[in-house]
Design a protein around this motif. Structure first.
Motif, short mmCIF file in Angstrom:
data_model
loop_
_atom_site.label_atom_id
_atom_site.label_comp_id
_atom_site.label_asym_id
_atom_site.label_seq_id
_atom_site.Cartn_x
_atom_site.Cartn_y
_atom_site.Cartn_z
N PHE A 36 2.01 0.49 -0.73
CA PHE A 36 2.95 0.85 -1.79
C PHE A 36 2.25 1.18 -3.10
CE2 PHE A 36 5.84 -0.76 1.29
CZ PHE A 36 7.06 -0.16 1.02
N ALA A 37 0.96 1.48 -3.01
CA ALA A 37 0.19 1.75 -4.24
C ALA A 37 0.65 3.03 -4.93
CB ALA A 37 -1.29 1.83 -3.90
N SER B 116 2.77 -4.01 2.15
CA SER B 116 1.57 -4.50 1.46
C SER B 116 1.34 -3.64 0.22
CB SER B 116 0.35 -4.42 2.37
OG SER B 116 0.01 -3.06 2.58
N SER B 117 0.59 -4.19 -0.72
CA SER B 117 0.33 -3.43 -1.96
C SER B 117 -0.48 -2.17 -1.66
CB SER B 117 -0.37 -4.31 -2.98
OG SER B 117 -1.50 -4.91 -2.42
N LYS B 118 -1.28 -2.21 -0.61
CA LYS B 118 -2.07 -1.03 -0.23
C LYS B 118 -1.12 0.12 0.14
CE LYS B 118 -5.53 0.18 3.18
NZ LYS B 118 -5.99 -0.23 4.49
#
Lengths: 84, 513
Positions: free
Chosen positions: A67-68, A63-65
């Motif tokens: 891989f932020a 998720s983008s969370k």
């Protein structure tokens, strides 16, 4: 910087075409918001991390969370690593 | 003189129900009234800055409400909006600016900063009169006068969409208000779009799919959820946004739908309101389409066909999962278009034979910006108005058109059109290579074969990094293979077939063969 952070940064440098040798990457660098990684490069990063660390990252962790930043990637990887 | 319908009706609809929420994004939403006010204010600001009919306004910023406001303001003011890929490297953006010579560039401070470095070293005169940072963009005029532009007509250019060009410089496809109106009329009628519909806008604004799920949707008063690139990166995130939006119409490329289907995410999410799944931009393999239709059986499915230059000119609506052979079925001509299959000489081919797909109709572009000779090449000399798509197909026995392939070296990756010649031109321009040949190694991988320049050490990561400065990210080859010489055909030309075959082999990236 711990070993895991170093490993993650090395893998990011391998697959991100927008990052050159001079680009500073640390735990707080915003990988997605600043457009450092494309969707294809993210896939390469996942494959690279799985191969390098001999782990399998579950789909629900992608998720983008998570891989932020390098920091959030490490937070995601820690429990996966400890289980293997 | 015909008035443009889309922007006119869009502004009327916004004024009719000002409290209705029409635009939303991650962390925010906007009512029709607020959008209308913002568009009019930005329109006045454009006029105050001397931007008028026919002037180009380059919009280089992430997808969001500000970008939509400026896009609509341009259309209302009679200016031509040029939505530039927000992830494009500054060098490519500079090339686009030189090509389209905009009066105004709207971006953000960070992007303008990166572009400033290019401007300092640019040999040509900088083409942009005004640069405005989104962060400081005034909401209205900055002076007492409110200037107005002459009325906009349907024949006026409205939008320029940039596509890959074989010379390394992107081409600008000019669409008029009339082009957009014709497509929008057809879409509203075909999919019975109403103000009760909800659209999930996954495609970027510089992609022609946004003509449906932003412009057409707002024209009818439907709600639009702008989905950011970040929210589209991971299937899980996208599925969550879709669940939150509960769209009634979803229009995207097959790759996106396949990514969702591969993780069974669409099956898990209820999406109770979804009534249409529309896809375009690339072939949807029949097995993948069948499994998606099985996981998500309620909505109807339609394959919409047409290059950027023509927008949608044919469609195939599926009521039930297709058979194996249906993967390249692009259906029948839209009401607004007349299709024909022709030989190189312009003669129509007999039924069942392969010919170039040609079209006449009101959605066909005005031309390539500033390139009349290139535009001329897309037409037969003695058949005025018959546009050559560059795609080949044949009519099936069932009366549906089947897509066969392209005439040139353009490919589609995730719906993006990429000219392999552009990659080669950019590679040679780096000075690191003396020859380059780009091929599609498999469905998702571009492989670049190169001969390194004398004295240059071949480092694939260095070359890929250099290419990322001038190519959009989706066009940067995933693999680079070095050669001392290229294989050639009997006529002495580069043997692309042999290179494609060698790309299939497990040649390690960066090795010289």
């Amino acid at each position: 910087m711990n070993d895991l952070e170093t490993t993650v940064i090395e893998e990011i440098r391998k697959c991100a075409t927008s990052i050159d040798g001079q680009t500073l990457i640390d735990a707080e660098t915003r990988l997605l918001d600043d457009g450092l990684l494309t969707s294809l490069e993210l896939l390469e990063l996942v494959v690279g991390l799985e191969s390098r660390l001999s782990i399998a990252i579950p789909l629900e962790f992608l998720s983008s969370k998570n891989f932020a930043t390098v920091g959030t990637i490490c937070t995601m990887l820690e429990p996966i690593k400890s289980e293997t | 003189m015909m008035q443009p319908k889309t922007i006119k009706e869009l502004m009327e609809v916004l004024a009719t129900a000002p409290s209705r929420q029409v635009l939303s994004w991650s962390g925010g939403a906007m009512t029709a009234g607020a959008l209308s006010e913002a568009v009019r204010a930005r329109c006045e600001w454009l006029a105050f800055n001397g931007v008028g009919t026919g002037d180009r306004v380059a919009i280089w910023m992430p997808k969001g409400p500000r970008a939509v406001e400026i896009l609509l303001a341009c259309m209302l003011a009679g200016a031509i909006a040029v939505a530039v890929d927000p992830t494009s490297p500054p060098e490519r953006v500079a090339n686009i600016l030189v090509t389209i010579q905009p009066s105004l560039l709207v971006s953000d401070a960070e992007r303008l900063g990166r572009l400033a470095a290019i401007r300092e070293t640019a040999e040509a005169e900088w083409p942009v009169r005004i640069e405005a940072a989104l962060d400081h963009l005034p909401i209205g005029p900055t002076g007492p006068e409110q200037l107005t532009n002459p009325p906009v007509t349907a024949n006026d250019a409205a939008i320029i969409l940039m596509t890959s060009g074989s010379t390394g410089v992107p081409k600008g496809v000019v669409l008029s208000h009339g082009n957009i109106d014709a497509f929008s009329d057809w879409a509203i009628s075909t999919f019975a779009i109403t103000s009760e519909d909800r659209f999930a806008n996954i495609s970027p604004l510089h992609f022609d799919l946004s003509l449906l799920d932003v412009l057409t949707a707002l024209r009818i008063g439907a709600a639009v959820r702008l989905i950011s690139e970040r929210d589209s990166l991971f299937p899980m995130d996208l599925a969550n946004v879709l669940e939150e939006t509960d769209p009634t119409i979803l229009y995207t490329v097959p790759t996106t739908l396949q990514r969702l289907a591969n993780q069974d995410l669409l099956g898990q999410k209820a999406l109770p309101g979804l009534r249409w799944v529309l896809y375009a931009g690339e072939v949807f393999p029949a097995p993948a389409l069948r499994s998606l239709m099985t996981a998500l059986p309620r909505p109807s499915y339609a394959n919409l066909y047409g290059p950027t230059e023509t927008n949608v000119i044919a469609s195939k609506i599926y009521g039930s999962p297709p058979e194996n052979e249906a993967d390249a079925n692009i259906g029948r001509a839209c009401d607004h278009s007349s299709l024909s299959l022709r030989t190189e000489a312009g003669r129509e081919v007999p039924l069942g034979e392969i010919g170039e797909i040609c079209v006449q109709g009101p959605t066909v572009m005005q031309g390539y910006w500033g390139k009349p000779e290139l535009t001329g090449l897309r037409y037969f000399v003695d058949l005025p108005g018959v546009f050559r798509t560059g795609d080949f197909g044949f009519w099936g026995k069932d009366g549906d058109l089947r897509f066969v392939g392209r005439r040139d070296r353009q490919i589609k990756l995730s719906g993006y059109r990429i000219d392999l010649g552009e990659i080669e031109a950019c590679a040679i321009r780096t000075g690191l290579v003396v020859a380059a040949a780009a091929v599609l190694a498999d469905e998702t991988t571009i492989c670049l074969h190169i001969i390194p320049a004398l004295g240059e050490t071949f480092e694939d990561t260095v070359l890929r990094r250099e290419l990322s400065r001038s190519l959009p990210r989706y066009a940067v080859p995933a693999r680079v293979v070095g050669h001392s010489v290229f294989p050639v055909t009997a006529s002495g030309k580069v043997d692309y077939v042999a290179l494609t075959t060698s790309s299939h082999n497990k040649t390690k990236t960066g090795s010289i063969i």
